[in-house]
Design a protein around this motif. Structure first.
Motif, short mmCIF file in Angstrom:
data_model
loop_
_atom_site.label_atom_id
_atom_site.label_comp_id
_atom_site.label_asym_id
_atom_site.label_seq_id
_atom_site.Cartn_x
_atom_site.Cartn_y
_atom_site.Cartn_z
N ARG A 1 0.84 -1.21 0.00
CA ARG A 1 0.00 0.00 0.00
C ARG A 1 0.87 1.26 0.00
NH1 ARG A 1 -4.72 -0.01 -1.38
NH2 ARG A 1 -5.59 1.34 0.20
N ALA A 2 2.12 1.12 0.52
CA ALA A 2 3.03 2.27 0.58
C ALA A 2 3.53 2.69 -0.80
CB ALA A 2 4.22 1.95 1.49
N LEU A 3 3.28 1.85 -1.81
CA LEU A 3 3.65 2.22 -3.16
C LEU A 3 2.90 3.48 -3.60
CD1 LEU A 3 3.59 -1.35 -4.78
CD2 LEU A 3 5.64 -0.02 -4.28
N ALA B 1 0.53 7.80 3.78
CA ALA B 1 0.39 7.46 5.21
C ALA B 1 1.02 6.10 5.52
CB ALA B 1 -1.07 7.48 5.62
N TYR B 2 0.90 5.16 4.58
CA TYR B 2 1.56 3.86 4.76
C TYR B 2 3.08 4.01 4.61
CZ TYR B 2 -2.69 0.98 4.88
OH TYR B 2 -3.87 0.41 5.24
N ARG B 3 3.45 4.83 3.65
CA ARG B 3 4.88 5.07 3.38
C ARG B 3 5.59 5.61 4.63
NH1 ARG B 3 7.00 5.46 -1.55
NH2 ARG B 3 9.00 6.53 -1.66
N GLU B 4 4.94 6.54 5.31
CA GLU B 4 5.51 7.08 6.55
C GLU B 4 5.74 5.98 7.59
OE1 GLU B 4 2.97 10.14 8.25
OE2 GLU B 4 3.25 11.35 6.43
N GLN B 5 4.75 5.11 7.73
CA GLN B 5 4.87 4.05 8.74
C GLN B 5 5.99 3.07 8.37
OE1 GLN B 5 3.38 4.26 11.64
NE2 GLN B 5 2.27 6.06 10.92
N PHE C 1 6.74 -4.20 -8.26
CA PHE C 1 6.43 -4.55 -6.87
C PHE C 1 4.93 -4.72 -6.65
CE2 PHE C 1 10.80 -3.65 -5.66
CZ PHE C 1 11.01 -4.79 -4.91
N GLU C 2 4.14 -3.97 -7.39
CA GLU C 2 2.69 -4.21 -7.31
C GLU C 2 2.40 -5.64 -7.79
OE1 GLU C 2 -0.14 -0.74 -8.14
OE2 GLU C 2 1.55 -0.36 -9.46
N LEU C 3 3.06 -6.02 -8.87
CA LEU C 3 2.86 -7.39 -9.38
C LEU C 3 3.38 -8.41 -8.37
CD1 LEU C 3 3.73 -7.12 -13.18
CD2 LEU C 3 1.52 -6.84 -12.06
N ARG C 4 4.55 -8.11 -7.76
CA ARG C 4 5.10 -9.06 -6.79
C ARG C 4 4.14 -9.23 -5.61
NH1 ARG C 4 10.24 -11.53 -4.79
NH2 ARG C 4 11.54 -10.66 -6.42
N SER C 5 3.48 -8.15 -5.23
CA SER C 5 2.58 -8.30 -4.08
C SER C 5 1.38 -9.19 -4.44
CB SER C 5 2.15 -6.94 -3.52
OG SER C 5 1.22 -6.35 -4.37
N ARG C 6 1.08 -9.33 -5.74
CA ARG C 6 0.06 -10.30 -6.16
C ARG C 6 0.51 -11.73 -5.87
NH1 ARG C 6 -4.67 -9.04 -6.98
NH2 ARG C 6 -5.06 -10.27 -8.83
N ALA C 7 1.85 -11.93 -5.78
CA ALA C 7 2.39 -13.27 -5.51
C ALA C 7 2.12 -13.71 -4.08
CB ALA C 7 3.90 -13.30 -5.79
N THR D 1 17.04 -7.03 -3.69
CA THR D 1 15.56 -7.04 -3.67
C THR D 1 15.05 -6.16 -2.53
OG1 THR D 1 15.60 -9.29 -4.51
CG2 THR D 1 13.52 -8.54 -3.58
N GLY D 2 15.67 -6.30 -1.36
CA GLY D 2 15.26 -5.49 -0.20
C GLY D 2 15.48 -4.01 -0.45
N ALA D 3 16.62 -3.68 -1.05
CA ALA D 3 16.92 -2.27 -1.32
C ALA D 3 15.95 -1.69 -2.35
CB ALA D 3 18.37 -2.12 -1.80
N MET D 4 15.58 -2.48 -3.36
CA MET D 4 14.61 -2.03 -4.36
C MET D 4 13.26 -1.79 -3.70
SD MET D 4 15.26 -4.14 -7.94
CE MET D 4 15.15 -5.80 -7.30
N LEU D 5 12.85 -2.73 -2.84
CA LEU D 5 11.57 -2.59 -2.15
C LEU D 5 11.56 -1.35 -1.27
CD1 LEU D 5 8.77 -3.78 -1.33
CD2 LEU D 5 9.94 -4.93 0.55
N ARG D 6 12.65 -1.14 -0.54
CA ARG D 6 12.71 0.00 0.36
C ARG D 6 12.71 1.31 -0.43
NH1 ARG D 6 17.39 -0.09 3.78
NH2 ARG D 6 16.20 1.45 4.96
N ARG D 7 13.33 1.30 -1.61
CA ARG D 7 13.33 2.51 -2.45
C ARG D 7 11.90 2.93 -2.80
NH1 ARG D 7 17.10 2.47 -7.68
NH2 ARG D 7 18.20 4.25 -6.85
N VAL D 8 11.05 1.96 -3.09
CA VAL D 8 9.69 2.32 -3.53
C VAL D 8 8.66 2.38 -2.40
CG1 VAL D 8 9.97 1.70 -5.96
CG2 VAL D 8 9.24 -0.06 -4.34
N THR D 9 9.01 1.96 -1.19
CA THR D 9 8.00 1.95 -0.11
C THR D 9 8.38 2.77 1.12
OG1 THR D 9 8.91 -0.10 0.83
CG2 THR D 9 7.07 -0.34 -0.73
N THR D 10 9.53 3.46 1.07
CA THR D 10 9.89 4.33 2.20
C THR D 10 10.36 5.67 1.66
OG1 THR D 10 12.26 3.81 2.34
CG2 THR D 10 10.76 2.30 3.47
#
Lengths: 199, 199
Positions: free
Chosen positions: A113-115, A119-123, B108-114, B165-174
C-alpha cells in the motif's frame, strides 16, 4: 502487548482485535466487520474511533511501532553476537510459526500500500529506521567491547536491513525457502564481523 | 526487445503495449482498455489472446524473463568486478530514470500479487533465480581468474539477491533514498570479494 499512555483502553483493544483479524484474513480480505468480530465491544464504538479500514491499519502500524523496544527484543546480558542473532531471528526466524507467517504476509500487503499511499509510506519508513537502529545499537556494542571488528556500523546496519527485508519478501512471494538467505546472513556476519574470524 | 520464436508478432506487440501501459498506470489503475490504447491493432485481437488483466500480466512477466539474457546484460570483455557493478547497476541503479522508477513500482505491485496468486509466485520465483544465477555467473568468473577471493559463490549470490531485492523494495515503499543501500552493497563487495582488499 503492554499499555500505551497515548491510547485509551478501547483503542488498545481495537488494535489487538486488528492484529488477530489481520493474521486471520490478510489485508485484501479484511473488513471492518472482521475486526469487529474480534472486538469484544460494539461495532459502533469501533466506528466512533475510525472511519475506514486503512485508517485502522495505519493506527495499527503506528501502535506496533510504539510498542517495539530494543530493550524488550534483546537481552543486554547476552554477548553482542548473541544479541545480533536474537535480532536476526526476530526479523527472519528459521521456521516461523503459522501466526508469524500470516502476519508477515499481511505486513507485506500493507507495505505494498506504501507504493501509492503516503500514510503507509511514513509508517514503513519508521519500520525500516527502527530495524536499522536496532542493528546499529547491537553492532556498536560489539565494536565497543571488541567482539566485532572495526566495521562501519551504519553501513553494516543498512546492509542488514535491506538483506533481511529482501529475504522476508522473498519468503512470502517465491517458492524458494529462506534457509539459504539466513545462511547467507550468518555467513556475512561471521566473515565480516566476528573479530577472531580472520581470513 | 528482440523477437521470441515462441510468440507470434501480435503477442509481442501486446507485450510491448503492456510494458508502456504498466509504466504509465501502474498495476492498480491498469485496465485492459489502457493496454488496448497502447496497442496499434484492434482490442478484439487483444481479447482473442487474453481474457483478463492478470492473464496478460503473467504472460508479460514470462515474456520479460524469456528476454533476459546474462550475455546481453554484461560485457564479457570487462573484468569480473566491472561485470558485477554492471549487474548491481542493472538491478539497483543509482539515479534511475523516471521510466525505470515507474516500472520498478509496477513490478512490486505485481510481486505483491504473488502473496496470494500462485501464477505470480511462479514468475517471481523465476525472477529471483534469474538474478541469483546472473550473480553466480559473474562471481564464479571472478573467483576463477583470481580477481575475487575464494568466497562461497552460492551464498554470496543469495545474499546479493536478498540485499538488492530489499533495497529495491525500500526505495519504492519508504522515504529513505537508496544511496545508503547502494553504498552498503559496494562496501560488502569490496570488503568481501576483492582479492587485494585485505583488512
Amino acid at each position: 502487548m503492554s499499555a500505551d499512555t497515548a491510547r485509551n483502553e478501547t483503542q488498545i483493544e481495537i488494535m489487538e482485535a486488528t492484529y488477530r483479524a489481520l493474521c486471520e484474513h490478510g489485508y485484501a480480505d479484511l473488513t471492518i466487520q472482521a475486526i469487529a468480530d474480534e472486538f469484544d465491544k460494539s461495532k459502533s464504538l469501533l466506528y466512533y474511533h475510525y472511519d475506514t479500514k486503512d485508517e485502522i491499519l495505519i493506527a495499527f502500524l503506528s501502535y506496533l511501532l510504539d510498542q517495539f523496544s530494543i530493550e524488550d527484543a534483546i537481552d543486554r546480558d547476552e554477548s553482542p553476537d548473541e544479541q545480533l542473532w536474537t535480532l536476526v531471528d526476530e526479523f527472519l526466524p528459521e521456521s516461523p510459526p503459522d501466526e508469524h507467517r500470516e502476519f508477515q504476509l499481511a505486513l507485506f500487503e500493507l507495505r505494498s500500500r506504501a507504493l501509492s499511499k503516503e500514510a503507509y509510506r511514513e509508517q514503513f519508513t519508521r519500520v525500516d529506521r527502527l530495524i536499522h537502529d536496532a542493528f546499529v545499537d547491537v553492532l556498536a556494542a560489539g565494536v565497543d567491547d571488541g567482539s566485532f571488528r572495526e566495521i562501519g556500523v551504519e553501513e553494516t546496519a543498512t546492509l542488514l536491513v535491506s538483506t533481511v527485508t529482501g529475504a522476508m519478501l522473498r519468503r512470502v512471494t517465491t517458492d524458494d525457502d529462506v534457509t539459504a538467505a539466513r545462511e547467507a546472513v550468518v555467513d556475512l556476519v561471521e566473515s565480516r564481523l566476528i573479530a577472531d574470524g580472520d581470513d
